[in-house]
Design a protein around this motif. Structure first.
Motif, PDB file in Angstrom:
ATOM      1  N   TRP A 164      62.451  -1.610  19.355  1.00  0.00           N
ATOM      2  CA  TRP A 164      62.022  -1.952  20.885  1.00  0.00           C
ATOM      3  C   TRP A 164      60.621  -1.665  21.056  1.00  0.00           C
ATOM      4  CZ3 TRP A 164      66.122  -3.743  23.188  1.00  0.00           C
ATOM      5  CH2 TRP A 164      67.204  -3.320  22.949  1.00  0.00           C
ATOM      6  N   GLU A 165      59.882  -1.187  20.066  1.00  0.00           N
ATOM      7  CA  GLU A 165      58.160  -1.174  20.548  1.00  0.00           C
ATOM      8  C   GLU A 165      57.770  -2.410  20.431  1.00  0.00           C
ATOM      9  OE1 GLU A 165      54.753   1.058  18.023  1.00  0.00           O
ATOM     10  OE2 GLU A 165      56.858   2.422  18.410  1.00  0.00           O
ATOM     11  N   ALA A 166      58.192  -3.204  19.646  1.00  0.00           N
ATOM     12  CA  ALA A 166      57.753  -4.790  19.524  1.00  0.00           C
ATOM     13  C   ALA A 166      57.663  -5.458  20.928  1.00  0.00           C
ATOM     14  CB  ALA A 166      58.512  -5.510  18.502  1.00  0.00           C
ATOM     15  N   LEU A 167      58.387  -5.144  21.823  1.00  0.00           N
ATOM     16  CA  LEU A 167      58.589  -5.676  23.020  1.00  0.00           C
ATOM     17  C   LEU A 167      57.554  -5.258  24.080  1.00  0.00           C
ATOM     18  CD1 LEU A 167      62.636  -5.598  24.089  1.00  0.00           C
ATOM     19  CD2 LEU A 167      61.189  -7.354  23.445  1.00  0.00           C
ATOM     20  N   ALA A 168      56.903  -4.039  23.965  1.00  0.00           N
ATOM     21  CA  ALA A 168      56.022  -3.251  24.614  1.00  0.00           C
ATOM     22  C   ALA A 168      54.783  -4.256  24.846  1.00  0.00           C
ATOM     23  CB  ALA A 168      55.762  -2.191  24.103  1.00  0.00           C
ATOM     24  N   HIS A 169      54.346  -4.902  23.640  1.00  0.00           N
ATOM     25  CA  HIS A 169      53.284  -5.577  23.397  1.00  0.00           C
ATOM     26  C   HIS A 169      53.568  -7.060  23.362  1.00  0.00           C
ATOM     27  CE1 HIS A 169      51.272  -1.759  23.350  1.00  0.00           C
ATOM     28  NE2 HIS A 169      52.158  -1.361  22.186  1.00  0.00           N
ATOM     29  N   ASN A 170      54.623  -7.499  23.641  1.00  0.00           N
ATOM     30  CA  ASN A 170      55.238  -8.709  23.281  1.00  0.00           C
ATOM     31  C   ASN A 170      54.342  -9.689  24.600  1.00  0.00           C
ATOM     32  OD1 ASN A 170      56.981 -11.418  23.270  1.00  0.00           O
ATOM     33  ND2 ASN A 170      57.269 -10.568  25.406  1.00  0.00           N
ATOM     34  N   GLU A 171      53.897 -10.740  24.292  1.00  0.00           N
ATOM     35  CA  GLU A 171      53.189 -11.530  25.189  1.00  0.00           C
ATOM     36  C   GLU A 171      53.881 -13.219  25.221  1.00  0.00           C
ATOM     37  OE1 GLU A 171      49.083 -11.910  24.128  1.00  0.00           O
ATOM     38  OE2 GLU A 171      48.671  -9.855  24.247  1.00  0.00           O
ATOM     39  N   TYR A 172      54.930 -13.261  24.700  1.00  0.00           N
ATOM     40  CA  TYR A 172      55.637 -14.555  24.738  1.00  0.00           C
ATOM     41  C   TYR A 172      56.887 -14.570  25.071  1.00  0.00           C
ATOM     42  CZ  TYR A 172      51.646 -15.269  21.119  1.00  0.00           C
ATOM     43  OH  TYR A 172      50.262 -15.263  20.660  1.00  0.00           O
ATOM     44  N   VAL A 173      57.938 -13.729  25.056  1.00  0.00           N
ATOM     45  CA  VAL A 173      59.025 -13.846  25.665  1.00  0.00           C
ATOM     46  C   VAL A 173      59.182 -13.484  26.884  1.00  0.00           C
ATOM     47  CG1 VAL A 173      61.449 -12.708  25.428  1.00  0.00           C
ATOM     48  CG2 VAL A 173      60.222 -12.922  23.405  1.00  0.00           C
ATOM     49  N   ALA A 174      59.697 -14.478  27.665  1.00  0.00           N
ATOM     50  CA  ALA A 174      59.821 -14.303  29.084  1.00  0.00           C
ATOM     51  C   ALA A 174      61.301 -13.713  29.731  1.00  0.00           C
ATOM     52  CB  ALA A 174      59.366 -15.546  29.904  1.00  0.00           C
ATOM     53  N   GLN A 175      62.189 -14.238  28.763  1.00  0.00           N
ATOM     54  CA  GLN A 175      63.428 -13.903  29.123  1.00  0.00           C
ATOM     55  C   GLN A 175      64.195 -13.118  28.177  1.00  0.00           C
ATOM     56  OE1 GLN A 175      65.829 -17.293  30.647  1.00  0.00           O
ATOM     57  NE2 GLN A 175      63.967 -17.994  31.966  1.00  0.00           N
ATOM     58  N   LEU A 176      64.900 -12.114  28.374  1.00  0.00           N
ATOM     59  CA  LEU A 176      65.453 -11.231  27.245  1.00  0.00           C
ATOM     60  C   LEU A 176      66.923 -11.140  27.843  1.00  0.00           C
ATOM     61  CD1 LEU A 176      65.463  -9.539  24.663  1.00  0.00           C
ATOM     62  CD2 LEU A 176      64.722  -7.496  26.074  1.00  0.00           C
ATOM     63  N   SER A 177      67.813 -11.604  26.891  1.00  0.00           N
ATOM     64  CA  SER A 177      69.276 -11.391  27.305  1.00  0.00           C
ATOM     65  C   SER A 177      69.838 -10.536  26.242  1.00  0.00           C
ATOM     66  CB  SER A 177      70.100 -12.663  27.283  1.00  0.00           C
ATOM     67  OG  SER A 177      71.452 -12.413  27.589  1.00  0.00           O
ATOM     68  N   LEU A 178      70.478  -9.362  26.695  1.00  0.00           N
ATOM     69  CA  LEU A 178      71.096  -8.597  25.666  1.00  0.00           C
ATOM     70  C   LEU A 178      72.404  -8.237  26.230  1.00  0.00           C
ATOM     71  CD1 LEU A 178      68.384  -5.987  25.228  1.00  0.00           C
ATOM     72  CD2 LEU A 178      69.093  -7.500  23.434  1.00  0.00           C
ATOM     73  N   LYS A 179      73.108  -9.424  26.822  1.00  0.00           N
ATOM     74  CA  LYS A 179      74.448  -9.469  27.298  1.00  0.00           C
ATOM     75  C   LYS A 179      75.504  -9.004  26.072  1.00  0.00           C
ATOM     76  CE  LYS A 179      77.503 -12.209  29.967  1.00  0.00           C
ATOM     77  NZ  LYS A 179      78.157 -13.302  30.299  1.00  0.00           N
ATOM     78  N   ASN A 180      76.338  -8.416  26.399  1.00  0.00           N
ATOM     79  CA  ASN A 180      77.497  -8.041  25.527  1.00  0.00           C
ATOM     80  C   ASN A 180      77.085  -7.650  24.402  1.00  0.00           C
ATOM     81  OD1 ASN A 180      80.264  -7.796  25.076  1.00  0.00           O
ATOM     82  ND2 ASN A 180      80.523  -9.932  24.647  1.00  0.00           N
ATOM     83  N   SER A 181      76.140  -6.830  24.392  1.00  0.00           N
ATOM     84  CA  SER A 181      75.626  -6.166  23.063  1.00  0.00           C
ATOM     85  C   SER A 181      75.858  -4.768  22.804  1.00  0.00           C
ATOM     86  CB  SER A 181      74.151  -6.559  23.041  1.00  0.00           C
ATOM     87  OG  SER A 181      73.449  -5.833  23.970  1.00  0.00           O
ATOM     88  N   ASN A 182      76.899  -4.061  23.429  1.00  0.00           N
ATOM     89  CA  ASN A 182      77.446  -2.982  23.324  1.00  0.00           C
ATOM     90  C   ASN A 182      76.310  -1.739  23.566  1.00  0.00           C
ATOM     91  OD1 ASN A 182      79.574  -1.382  22.721  1.00  0.00           O
ATOM     92  ND2 ASN A 182      78.984  -1.108  20.780  1.00  0.00           N
ATOM     93  N   MET A 183      75.420  -2.106  24.438  1.00  0.00           N
ATOM     94  CA  MET A 183      74.402  -1.328  24.942  1.00  0.00           C
ATOM     95  C   MET A 183      74.895   0.001  25.803  1.00  0.00           C
ATOM     96  SD  MET A 183      70.963  -3.488  25.629  1.00  0.00           S
ATOM     97  CE  MET A 183      70.012  -2.141  25.934  1.00  0.00           C
TER      98      MET A 183
END
Length: 150
Positions: free
Chosen positions: A1-20
């Motif tokens: 998850w830490e990589a998302l904190a400084h991500n500058e490229y991904v605009a849409q994140l889908s974690l649908k149906n990922s057992n979260m």
């Protein structure tokens, strides 16, 4: 998850149906606190409860980049928390999707009627119908392929 904190490229994140569950949402929420690129977050069809929703509210309050959140298919979130997230997002011109969205409930009901081969369903007008995620449309197409009445 830490990589998302400084991500500058991904605009849409889908974690649908990922057992979260709530634990994963807590970690994701912390990572998104400082993220400035993700504007659309899809967490539909998971095991998120009111506890996880509280983490998401904290993220939405601190991160104004997120303007679209999908929590459809997480039925164990209190209605007042749904409303709080909807208010946060709509106040900035964003969108919120959950079971409480009347148009989406209509779409899901229509899909069920097609799947059940409802004999009272003889015309199907999809204009102005909000299906939400692309998967809903595929489910409808599959149901129409099997339907013998419409």
């Amino acid at each position: 998850w830490e990589a998302l904190a400084h991500n500058e490229y991904v605009a849409q994140l889908s974690l649908k149906n990922s057992n979260m569950g709530d634990e994963e949402v807590e970690a994701l929420s912390l990572a998104l606190m400082d993220n400035t690129s993700i504007s659309h977050l899809s967490l539909g069809d998971n095991a998120i409860t009111s506890e996880g929703a509280e983490f998401l509210i904290g993220t939405l309050e601190s991160n104004e980049t997120i303007d679209s959140l999908d929590l459809f298919g997480n039925p164990n979130i209190d209605a007042d928390l749904h409303e709080e997230m909807r208010e946060i997002l709509t106040s900035r011109g964003g969108k919120y999707r959950s079971e409480n969205n009347e148009n989406l409930s209509v779409a899901r009901g229509l899909i069920r009627r097609v799947q059940d081969n409802d004999p009272t369903l003889i015309n199907l007008d999809l204009r102005e119908m909000e299906f939400g995620l692309r998967n809903d449309v595929f489910v409808l197409f599959d149901a129409l392929a099997e339907n013998t009445r419409v």
